[in-house]
Enzyme design. Sequence first.
Site, PDB file in Angstrom:
ATOM      1  N   ASP A  75     129.594  32.378 -16.536  1.00 57.92           N
ATOM      2  CA  ASP A  75     129.020  33.694 -16.848  1.00 57.92           C
ATOM      3  C   ASP A  75     130.002  34.618 -17.573  1.00 57.92           C
ATOM      4  OD1 ASP A  75     126.971  32.690 -15.345  1.00 57.92           O
ATOM      5  OD2 ASP A  75     126.824  34.420 -14.001  1.00 57.92           O
ATOM      6  N   HIS A 216     133.180  31.855 -14.066  1.00 57.46           N
ATOM      7  CA  HIS A 216     133.273  32.832 -15.163  1.00 57.46           C
ATOM      8  C   HIS A 216     134.286  32.330 -16.186  1.00 57.46           C
ATOM      9  CE1 HIS A 216     131.730  35.047 -11.696  1.00 57.46           C
ATOM     10  NE2 HIS A 216     131.052  35.767 -12.577  1.00 57.46           N
TER      11      HIS A 216
HETATM   12 ZN    ZN Z   1     128.138  38.330 -14.606  1.00 52.97          ZN
END
Ligand code: ZN
Length: 266
Positions: A75, A216
């Site tokens: 993400d 991430h």
């Molecule tokens: Zn996020």
Amino acid sequence: MSKHKIRGFWYWCRVIIIQVILLIALMYFCRSSALQKQETILVHTDDVPSVGIEQKQDVTYKVDPQKPMIALTFDDGPGMYTQSILAQLKQYHSRATFFVVGRNVKRYPNTIKLIKKMGCELGNHSMNHADLLKLDEAGVQSEIHTVDFELATVIGKGADLFRPPYGNVNELVHQNVSVPMIMWSVDTTDWQRKDATQIKEYVLNTVKDGDIVLMHDIHPFSADAAIQLIPALIEKGYQLVTVSEMAEARKLTLEASVKYFKFSPN
Ligand code: ZN
């Protein structure tokens, strides 16, 4: 003679004034170009190709529905570490899904193209990583639709999946999302752990067949963890596939605006 002297005085005055003006203009130009150069260094983009990854789909890649599989998801990118994750995925004939933020799509168009060309999947993660619960309908629509517009300008189409920032969804969000909403079943909390080995160990001790793993790609420790995890998960017998490939392998048709957390085998 005295008239000549006066004319000469004003002539030299004018010359000095023009020279001073030219000097100030030159100093101003040098300063602004130096600032511009500094700004270019501070704002990282991928306009200059950084990693020599062959931009091709892996023809040897094939999902075996009978074998265990995991969907790694990244993400908040793309970012400056995304291409190192892509290089490792390519080396191990694997794929992943990238839930991108619209403002980063603008900064890393080459990385977006590379994600697509490698057969990895792109998902929408809002334009500015906004908390959608705090926005009115126009705000929610803008956060969702502008990402698809940015993606379309780079790769010709928007995203087929959506992941809400912070996992926050209300009725308004449900009404305005026209693609499946992909949540996760394993949260690495990589941003809190900040340590590649710890992140890797947590995932290896937690994952099961059909899990969707949240990471991430904007942190160096997360990229390092992913680089270690990719071969380690393969070693454990998992295939690393995209979210849509895992749904397809499990014979699931994903529905618009429905939340999905994992695709466990039947
Ligand atoms: Zn996020």
